[in-house]
Each structure stands twice: as structure tokens, then as C-alpha cells.
Design a protein around this motif. Sequence first.
Motif, PDB file in Angstrom:
ATOM      1  N   ALA A  69       0.827  -1.209   0.000  1.00  0.00           N
ATOM      2  CA  ALA A  69       0.000   0.000   0.000  1.00  0.00           C
ATOM      3  C   ALA A  69       0.863   1.261   0.000  1.00  0.00           C
ATOM      4  N   VAL A  70       1.947   1.259   0.743  1.00  0.00           N
ATOM      5  CA  VAL A  70       2.851   2.414   0.756  1.00  0.00           C
ATOM      6  C   VAL A  70       3.472   2.609  -0.628  1.00  0.00           C
ATOM      7  N   PHE A  71       3.917   1.516  -1.230  1.00  0.00           N
ATOM      8  CA  PHE A  71       4.479   1.588  -2.573  1.00  0.00           C
ATOM      9  C   PHE A  71       3.450   2.140  -3.557  1.00  0.00           C
ATOM     10  N   MET A  72       2.239   1.631  -3.496  1.00  0.00           N
ATOM     11  CA  MET A  72       1.180   2.104  -4.389  1.00  0.00           C
ATOM     12  C   MET A  72       0.870   3.579  -4.157  1.00  0.00           C
ATOM     13  N   ALA A  73       0.880   4.007  -2.904  1.00  0.00           N
ATOM     14  CA  ALA A  73       0.606   5.414  -2.602  1.00  0.00           C
ATOM     15  C   ALA A  73       1.674   6.320  -3.207  1.00  0.00           C
ATOM     16  N   ILE A  74       2.917   5.884  -3.173  1.00  0.00           N
ATOM     17  CA  ILE A  74       3.997   6.679  -3.763  1.00  0.00           C
ATOM     18  C   ILE A  74       3.825   6.767  -5.277  1.00  0.00           C
ATOM     19  N   ILE A  75       3.610   5.635  -5.921  1.00  0.00           N
ATOM     20  CA  ILE A  75       3.488   5.606  -7.384  1.00  0.00           C
ATOM     21  C   ILE A  75       2.242   6.355  -7.849  1.00  0.00           C
ATOM     22  N   PHE A  76       1.097   5.968  -7.335  1.00  0.00           N
ATOM     23  CA  PHE A  76      -0.147   6.586  -7.798  1.00  0.00           C
ATOM     24  C   PHE A  76      -0.310   8.008  -7.273  1.00  0.00           C
ATOM     25  N   GLY A  77       0.313   8.323  -6.153  1.00  0.00           N
ATOM     26  CA  GLY A  77       0.314   9.707  -5.681  1.00  0.00           C
ATOM     27  C   GLY A  77       1.077  10.602  -6.640  1.00  0.00           C
ATOM     28  N   THR A  78       2.220  10.120  -7.111  1.00  0.00           N
ATOM     29  CA  THR A  78       2.997  10.869  -8.102  1.00  0.00           C
ATOM     30  C   THR A  78       2.193  11.073  -9.376  1.00  0.00           C
ATOM     31  N   VAL A  79       1.514  10.039  -9.817  1.00  0.00           N
ATOM     32  CA  VAL A  79       0.703  10.132 -11.037  1.00  0.00           C
ATOM     33  C   VAL A  79      -0.456  11.106 -10.841  1.00  0.00           C
ATOM     34  N   ALA A  80      -1.112  11.057  -9.690  1.00  0.00           N
ATOM     35  CA  ALA A  80      -2.234  11.961  -9.442  1.00  0.00           C
ATOM     36  C   ALA A  80      -1.775  13.417  -9.409  1.00  0.00           C
ATOM     37  N   VAL A  81      -0.652  13.679  -8.765  1.00  0.00           N
ATOM     38  CA  VAL A  81      -0.105  15.045  -8.740  1.00  0.00           C
ATOM     39  C   VAL A  81       0.279  15.472 -10.158  1.00  0.00           C
ATOM     40  N   GLY A  82       0.884  14.577 -10.910  1.00  0.00           N
ATOM     41  CA  GLY A  82       1.238  14.881 -12.293  1.00  0.00           C
ATOM     42  C   GLY A  82       0.013  15.156 -13.146  1.00  0.00           C
ATOM     43  N   ALA A  83      -1.052  14.400 -12.934  1.00  0.00           N
ATOM     44  CA  ALA A  83      -2.282  14.606 -13.704  1.00  0.00           C
ATOM     45  C   ALA A  83      -2.891  15.971 -13.408  1.00  0.00           C
TER      46      ALA A  83
END
Length: 140
Positions: A60-74
Motif C-alpha cells: 500500500a505504501v508503494f502504491m501510494a507513492i506511485i499513484f500519488g505521483t501520477v495523481a499530482v502529475g495529472a
Amino acid sequence: MNPRPQPPAQIRWAGLIAIAQSVIAFAFAGFLVFRDITGAEERSLVSDSANIAWVGTGTAVFMAIIFGTVAVGAVSMIRGHKWGRGPIVLLEIILLGVAYFMFTGGAWAMGVATAVSAVAALALLFNRRAFEWAEETYRS
């Protein structure tokens, strides 16, 4: 000072797809943490270590880092900033591989949804209007 060129609809839609994918990933990450906290047994993991009970939280932490980066980028991309396209393109390519494994694992419905959303986002990001906007954005 030149104002930042506003992104075309294709870029905004690709950003919304990436945000929707990120929200789904955040929900799944929350589910994994919930399972770890409640002590749910994961029969597919075999280990003598006591830390095996927290694999879901680590994921979950790994996913939060990856998808958090994508959401901020979006969000950045939707607002017309330069940054954001790269992480989204990378995620969509990875999600095509994930969709393949969903198909081979028998999860056809989820595989189709994942593949369609990834192909749609890539098609929106790699069209002439999106390229023209990116070119103009990087010039300014």
C-alpha cells in the motif's frame, strides 16, 4: 511574459483517467492496510517471519507513492503545467502489462477495464493536438 497555453481537451481527459486510476489504486491500498490491521490471513504468502503480516501495508505504501505521483502529475498537466505527462505515460504502459496478467489470471472484466483505460489515456496523450500543446508548453 507569455501566458501558459491551456491544455486541449485530450490532455484534460487523459489527466482525468489517470486520476480515476489513482483513486481506485488508493482504495485498494486502503483495503490492503485494513486487511493487515484486522489480521486477515493471506494463504498465498508463505514465510516464517512475523513481518509477513505487513506485506499488504508495504504494498500500500508503494502504491501510494506511485499513484500519488501520477495523481499530482495529472493535476499539474490538467492545469497546463509542463510536468505530468511522463509519469502518466509510464503508468499507462505498466498498466497494459498488469492487464495482461489479469487476463492470464482469469480476471477478464478487470483486465478489459484496465487495458481500455490505459489505451484510451495513451491515445489521448499521443495525438497531434496533445503533441502541439506539449511543444508549445515546453517552449514557454
